[in-house]
Design a protein around this motif. Sequence first.
Motif, PDB file in Angstrom:
ATOM      1  N   SER A  27      -6.067  14.276 -10.300  1.00 36.44           N
ATOM      2  CA  SER A  27      -4.997  14.684  -9.363  1.00 36.44           C
ATOM      3  C   SER A  27      -5.376  14.294  -8.140  1.00 36.44           C
ATOM      4  N   ALA A  28      -4.359  14.067  -7.222  1.00 39.28           N
ATOM      5  CA  ALA A  28      -5.118  14.011  -5.872  1.00 39.28           C
ATOM      6  C   ALA A  28      -4.286  14.008  -4.959  1.00 39.28           C
ATOM      7  N   GLU A  29      -4.392  14.228  -3.596  1.00 45.06           N
ATOM      8  CA  GLU A  29      -3.275  13.922  -2.612  1.00 45.06           C
ATOM      9  C   GLU A  29      -3.118  13.257  -1.208  1.00 45.06           C
ATOM     10  N   ASP A  30      -2.081  12.564  -0.262  1.00 46.83           N
ATOM     11  CA  ASP A  30      -2.161  11.299   0.190  1.00 46.83           C
ATOM     12  C   ASP A  30      -3.539  10.367   0.009  1.00 46.83           C
ATOM     13  N   PHE A  31      -2.938   9.708  -1.098  1.00 46.36           N
ATOM     14  CA  PHE A  31      -4.991   8.723  -1.596  1.00 46.36           C
ATOM     15  C   PHE A  31      -3.459   7.590  -1.393  1.00 46.36           C
ATOM     16  N   GLU A  32      -4.265   6.523  -0.542  1.00 46.65           N
ATOM     17  CA  GLU A  32      -3.993   5.304  -0.124  1.00 46.65           C
ATOM     18  C   GLU A  32      -4.447   4.365  -1.852  1.00 46.65           C
ATOM     19  N   LEU A  33      -3.621   3.544  -2.036  1.00 49.33           N
ATOM     20  CA  LEU A  33      -3.552   3.381  -3.052  1.00 49.33           C
ATOM     21  C   LEU A  33      -2.720   1.130  -2.859  1.00 49.33           C
ATOM     22  N   GLU A  34      -3.802   0.407  -2.779  1.00 43.04           N
ATOM     23  CA  GLU A  34      -2.909  -0.937  -3.127  1.00 43.04           C
ATOM     24  C   GLU A  34      -2.105  -1.557  -4.819  1.00 43.04           C
ATOM     25  N   LEU A  35      -0.755  -1.106  -5.125  1.00 45.62           N
ATOM     26  CA  LEU A  35      -0.846  -1.872  -5.874  1.00 45.62           C
ATOM     27  C   LEU A  35      -0.593  -3.080  -6.870  1.00 45.62           C
ATOM     28  N   GLY A  36      -1.694  -3.057  -7.949  1.00 44.16           N
ATOM     29  CA  GLY A  36      -2.532  -4.821  -8.077  1.00 44.16           C
ATOM     30  C   GLY A  36      -3.771  -4.216  -8.789  1.00 44.16           C
ATOM     31  N   ALA A  38     -13.359  -3.013  -0.474  1.00 42.72           N
ATOM     32  CA  ALA A  38     -12.380  -2.758  -1.083  1.00 42.72           C
ATOM     33  C   ALA A  38     -12.418  -1.141  -1.211  1.00 42.72           C
ATOM     34  N   ALA A  39     -12.437  -0.689  -2.168  1.00 46.28           N
ATOM     35  CA  ALA A  39     -12.574   0.496  -2.904  1.00 46.28           C
ATOM     36  C   ALA A  39     -12.955   1.351  -1.786  1.00 46.28           C
ATOM     37  N   GLU A  40     -14.186   1.111  -1.258  1.00 45.70           N
ATOM     38  CA  GLU A  40     -14.758   2.493   0.590  1.00 45.70           C
ATOM     39  C   GLU A  40     -13.312   2.330   0.805  1.00 45.70           C
ATOM     40  N   THR A  41     -12.982   1.636   1.241  1.00 47.81           N
ATOM     41  CA  THR A  41     -11.971   1.082   2.355  1.00 47.81           C
ATOM     42  C   THR A  41     -10.758   2.183   2.558  1.00 47.81           C
ATOM     43  N   GLU A  42     -10.531   1.661   0.952  1.00 47.96           N
ATOM     44  CA  GLU A  42      -9.455   2.479  -0.059  1.00 47.96           C
ATOM     45  C   GLU A  42      -9.373   4.641   0.449  1.00 47.96           C
ATOM     46  N   SER A  43     -10.967   4.426  -0.204  1.00 52.18           N
ATOM     47  CA  SER A  43     -11.249   6.036   0.241  1.00 52.18           C
ATOM     48  C   SER A  43     -11.034   6.603   1.170  1.00 52.18           C
ATOM     49  N   GLU A  44     -11.991   5.755   2.418  1.00 53.79           N
ATOM     50  CA  GLU A  44     -11.513   6.374   3.260  1.00 53.79           C
ATOM     51  C   GLU A  44     -10.989   6.049   4.158  1.00 53.79           C
ATOM     52  N   THR A  45      -9.603   5.444   4.129  1.00 51.50           N
ATOM     53  CA  THR A  45      -8.539   6.081   5.111  1.00 51.50           C
ATOM     54  C   THR A  45      -7.617   6.863   3.771  1.00 51.50           C
ATOM     55  N   ALA A  46      -7.325   6.919   2.728  1.00 54.97           N
ATOM     56  CA  ALA A  46      -7.763   7.882   2.169  1.00 54.97           C
ATOM     57  C   ALA A  46      -7.692   9.282   2.925  1.00 54.97           C
ATOM     58  N   GLU A  47      -8.997   9.651   3.276  1.00 49.71           N
ATOM     59  CA  GLU A  47      -9.548  11.078   3.950  1.00 49.71           C
ATOM     60  C   GLU A  47      -9.009  11.253   4.614  1.00 49.71           C
ATOM     61  N   VAL A  64       5.580   3.844   2.307  1.00 46.54           N
ATOM     62  CA  VAL A  64       5.309   2.366   1.097  1.00 46.54           C
ATOM     63  C   VAL A  64       5.422   2.009   2.358  1.00 46.54           C
ATOM     64  N   SER A  65       3.903   1.013   2.932  1.00 41.09           N
ATOM     65  CA  SER A  65       3.603  -0.076   3.935  1.00 41.09           C
ATOM     66  C   SER A  65       3.318  -1.542   3.486  1.00 41.09           C
ATOM     67  N   GLU A  66       4.316  -2.206   3.401  1.00 39.90           N
ATOM     68  CA  GLU A  66       4.140  -3.846   3.501  1.00 39.90           C
ATOM     69  C   GLU A  66       2.929  -4.400   3.979  1.00 39.90           C
ATOM     70  N   LYS A  67       1.569  -5.150   3.655  1.00 40.36           N
ATOM     71  CA  LYS A  67       0.315  -4.872   4.174  1.00 40.36           C
ATOM     72  C   LYS A  67       0.521  -7.175   4.484  1.00 40.36           C
ATOM     73  N   THR A 125       0.733  -0.937  -0.057  1.00 39.38           N
ATOM     74  CA  THR A 125      -0.515   0.118  -0.534  1.00 39.38           C
ATOM     75  C   THR A 125       1.071   1.557   0.425  1.00 39.38           C
ATOM     76  N   VAL A 126       0.545   2.325  -0.451  1.00 38.72           N
ATOM     77  CA  VAL A 126       1.337   2.919  -0.926  1.00 38.72           C
ATOM     78  C   VAL A 126       0.804   4.278  -0.846  1.00 38.72           C
ATOM     79  N   ASN A 127       1.182   5.885  -0.071  1.00 41.14           N
ATOM     80  CA  ASN A 127       0.352   6.935  -0.322  1.00 41.14           C
ATOM     81  C   ASN A 127       1.410   7.786  -1.262  1.00 41.14           C
ATOM     82  N   ILE A 128       0.478   8.382  -2.103  1.00 43.50           N
ATOM     83  CA  ILE A 128       0.977   9.045  -2.759  1.00 43.50           C
ATOM     84  C   ILE A 128       0.515  10.438  -3.576  1.00 43.50           C
ATOM     85  N   ASN A 129       0.869  11.335  -3.676  1.00 42.13           N
ATOM     86  CA  ASN A 129       0.521  12.379  -4.102  1.00 42.13           C
ATOM     87  C   ASN A 129       0.804  12.266  -5.739  1.00 42.13           C
ATOM     88  N   TYR A 130      -0.312  12.584  -6.577  1.00 42.07           N
ATOM     89  CA  TYR A 130      -0.055  12.588  -7.939  1.00 42.07           C
ATOM     90  C   TYR A 130      -0.866  13.923  -8.911  1.00 42.07           C
TER      91      TYR A 130
END
Length: 410
Positions: free
Chosen positions: A123-132, A401-410, A186-189, A105-110
Amino acid sequence: MNNLKKGYQTMKRKVLLLATAICTVSLLAGCSEKDGSTESSATGANASTESYEEYVTLGEYKGLDVQLIKAEVTDDMVDDEIDMLLEDNAVYTPISDRGAAEGDTVNINYTGKIDGQEFDGGSAEDFELELGSGYLLDDLESQIVGMKSGETKDLNVSVPADYIEDTVEEDAPDKDAVFTVTVNSVSEKSLPEYSDEFIAGVTDYKTTAEYEEGTKKELLASLESDNRSTAGMDALSQVMENSTFNGYPQELYDSCKQEYDAMNKMYAEMLGVDVADLDTDEEETKSTIESIVNEKMVCAAIAAAENISVSDEEYQKYLEDNYALYDYASAAEYEETESKESLMNEILTEKIYNFLIDNAKITEISEDEYYGDDEDLDDEYLDEDIDLSDDLLLETEDLHAAETESETAE
């Protein structure tokens, strides 16, 4: 959510129908006359019927032929619940000695640009994304793999034309975009081990066997309730066809339109699109709202004819049984947020569903028999009714999963 979320297949038709069902129930619950009483359910129901008698002639509503989906819990469904429980209790360990790998899981600005110009949803800031996960464009996600915490890169990405423009010609060429991506962390789950000890620590069960048996019972009860509601809505649709209508109170129409607009806004936010993407033409919108109004009047007519009402005891039980489902801390908080009249009408609608089913000729069928060929129906339903890109829609598990990621990003 933003325009770049992709990679998800079409949702199952039953999920869309469930969403429509929830919308219908919510709209029915919210559509009530402004001067109606919020204190007495029986009085409210009878008063509504008295005001609607000139507008609706109730058709046959007993002895209807209704199909009821047989509730069946599969091992896969239980496994899905186990997987979600493990995901909910995952541990994320910060990584600094290597680049991001698929599954991390990466926290990114893009910031995305096309021809040097930023575009909406790019564009987004502090966006939580699980790669893959396929949550962003595959071309973008794959290039983030290998980047380290604190690293910034410009990534060349091909963006489908329909991600940028609402209306594009078929087979329109992709757009070349440059995304400036900064990896903040970068975080390892790590998932916990599924064991008796784990289950005892995070649930009210003591062993995995107890948890699985309890989960089966809960899933079965939930399916039976959902399937009964679906049958109730089907029965109510038949009653609508059997009834005749002669106009409606303008105040009722206006109230239902407000709820319709609010529900469209909620679904737009849930799907990550503009509310305009859900809009239909003026004539179709009016027809939809009129159908909701007619359902309201039919429900009131049945309630009056059969003396169906909601007691204070039933109301209090509903609050106690449902406040946690809607993420309220207590029944009192749920009651403070929602109007009593709205909740009473929702309970009344469910009682009408049950009455129609109890007095119908029921045929039990399988889920596959009821919904038919999901794939073909999904495409037709989405193309004609929602007019959204398939890429914006999520499968059931991916939606969680998407809702969980969105909540984390917020």
